[in-house]
Design a protein around this motif. Structure first.
Motif, PDB file in Angstrom:
ATOM      1  N   LEU A  75       9.523  -7.594  -6.399  1.00  0.00           N
ATOM      2  CA  LEU A  75       9.996  -7.748  -5.020  1.00  0.00           C
ATOM      3  C   LEU A  75       9.887  -6.434  -4.248  1.00  0.00           C
ATOM      4  O   LEU A  75       9.481  -6.427  -3.084  1.00  0.00           O
ATOM      5  N   LEU A  76      10.241  -5.332  -4.883  1.00  0.00           N
ATOM      6  CA  LEU A  76      10.152  -4.034  -4.216  1.00  0.00           C
ATOM      7  C   LEU A  76       8.711  -3.719  -3.811  1.00  0.00           C
ATOM      8  O   LEU A  76       8.459  -3.223  -2.711  1.00  0.00           O
ATOM      9  N   PHE A  88       7.317   2.116  -2.560  1.00  0.00           N
ATOM     10  CA  PHE A  88       6.941   3.268  -3.384  1.00  0.00           C
ATOM     11  C   PHE A  88       7.714   3.241  -4.697  1.00  0.00           C
ATOM     12  O   PHE A  88       7.135   3.385  -5.773  1.00  0.00           O
ATOM     13  N   TRP A  89       9.045   3.052  -4.612  1.00  0.00           N
ATOM     14  CA  TRP A  89       9.867   3.047  -5.829  1.00  0.00           C
ATOM     15  C   TRP A  89       9.532   1.861  -6.730  1.00  0.00           C
ATOM     16  O   TRP A  89       9.553   1.969  -7.954  1.00  0.00           O
ATOM     17  N   GLY A  90       9.193   0.723  -6.128  1.00  0.00           N
ATOM     18  CA  GLY A  90       8.753  -0.423  -6.926  1.00  0.00           C
ATOM     19  C   GLY A  90       7.456  -0.132  -7.662  1.00  0.00           C
ATOM     20  O   GLY A  90       7.306  -0.455  -8.837  1.00  0.00           O
ATOM     21  N   GLY A  91       6.500   0.498  -6.965  1.00  0.00           N
ATOM     22  CA  GLY A  91       5.237   0.867  -7.599  1.00  0.00           C
ATOM     23  C   GLY A  91       5.427   1.873  -8.715  1.00  0.00           C
ATOM     24  O   GLY A  91       4.815   1.764  -9.781  1.00  0.00           O
ATOM     25  N   LEU A  92       6.307   2.844  -8.479  1.00  0.00           N
ATOM     26  CA  LEU A  92       6.584   3.852  -9.509  1.00  0.00           C
ATOM     27  C   LEU A  92       7.235   3.216 -10.735  1.00  0.00           C
ATOM     28  O   LEU A  92       6.846   3.492 -11.876  1.00  0.00           O
ATOM     29  N   ALA A  93       8.212   2.341 -10.507  1.00  0.00           N
ATOM     30  CA  ALA A  93       8.868   1.649 -11.623  1.00  0.00           C
ATOM     31  C   ALA A  93       7.873   0.775 -12.382  1.00  0.00           C
ATOM     32  O   ALA A  93       7.894   0.718 -13.621  1.00  0.00           O
ATOM     33  N   ALA A 137      -3.359  -0.974 -10.466  1.00  0.00           N
ATOM     34  CA  ALA A 137      -2.843  -1.550  -9.220  1.00  0.00           C
ATOM     35  C   ALA A 137      -1.519  -0.899  -8.835  1.00  0.00           C
ATOM     36  O   ALA A 137      -1.285  -0.599  -7.664  1.00  0.00           O
ATOM     37  N   ALA A 138      -0.658  -0.636  -9.815  1.00  0.00           N
ATOM     38  CA  ALA A 138       0.626   0.013  -9.537  1.00  0.00           C
ATOM     39  C   ALA A 138       0.411   1.441  -9.042  1.00  0.00           C
ATOM     40  O   ALA A 138       1.074   1.890  -8.094  1.00  0.00           O
ATOM     41  N   ALA A 139      -0.533   2.156  -9.650  1.00  0.00           N
ATOM     42  CA  ALA A 139      -0.828   3.522  -9.211  1.00  0.00           C
ATOM     43  C   ALA A 139      -1.346   3.505  -7.773  1.00  0.00           C
ATOM     44  O   ALA A 139      -0.971   4.357  -6.959  1.00  0.00           O
ATOM     45  N   TRP A 140      -2.191   2.536  -7.433  1.00  0.00           N
ATOM     46  CA  TRP A 140      -2.684   2.427  -6.075  1.00  0.00           C
ATOM     47  C   TRP A 140      -1.528   2.136  -5.114  1.00  0.00           C
ATOM     48  O   TRP A 140      -1.450   2.717  -4.023  1.00  0.00           O
TER      49      TRP A 140
END
Length: 146
Positions: A75-76, A88-93, A137-140
């Motif tokens: 969701l983040l 950003f925090w969702g991608g980092l997590a 994909a998360a890093a992007w």
């Protein structure tokens, strides 16, 4: 015409990278509520460096925690139009979670076909291999949300 097609596919790709990643993580989170997933998680973790976690949590409790965390992360990631910071925090997590998963390819004994060795992945190993692309994909998403 070539420019238009290029921009169209880039736009589609960017959309699918972010919202596809969020959807996949949420979907996999909901699947974690199944008892069969807890058995799979137990089998995977008990053979790797994270086996100490099972001293404190049952596989079912661990899966419940992972499920809720994954749903929130997904969701983040998808909240970028509302909040770049939350995305950003969702991608980092997601990146951290996926790194843990990818690391199990190299530390768990159940990811390789017994008797065949490299490159023969077991069914469990095959399900982890997708996390390499999801990590990309998360890093992007992290970079795009900054």
């Amino acid at each position: 015409m070539k420019n238009f097609i290029s921009k169209l596919f880039k736009t589609i790709g960017i959309f699918i990278l972010r919202y596809g990643l969020g959807l996949v993580i949420i979907w996999l989170g909901f699947l974690k509520f199944k008892n069969s997933e807890a058995d799979y998680t137990h089998q995977l973790i008990s053979g790797g460096y994270l086996s100490w976690v099972l001293q404190y949590l049952t596989p079912y409790a661990l899966n419940q925690i992972i499920a809720y965390v994954q749903i929130v992360i997904g969701l983040l990631i998808m909240l970028k139009p509302i909040s770049r910071s939350l995305s950003f925090w969702g991608g980092l997590a997601a990146a951290i979670m996926l790194l843990f998963s990818i690391s199990l390819l190299f530390t768990s004994h159940v990811v390789w076909q017994t008797g065949y060795g490299f490159p023969e992945l077991s069914k469990i190993g095959q399900t982890i291999l997708k996390d390499v692309v999801l990590f990309g994909a998360a890093a992007w998403c992290i970079g795009d949300s900054m």
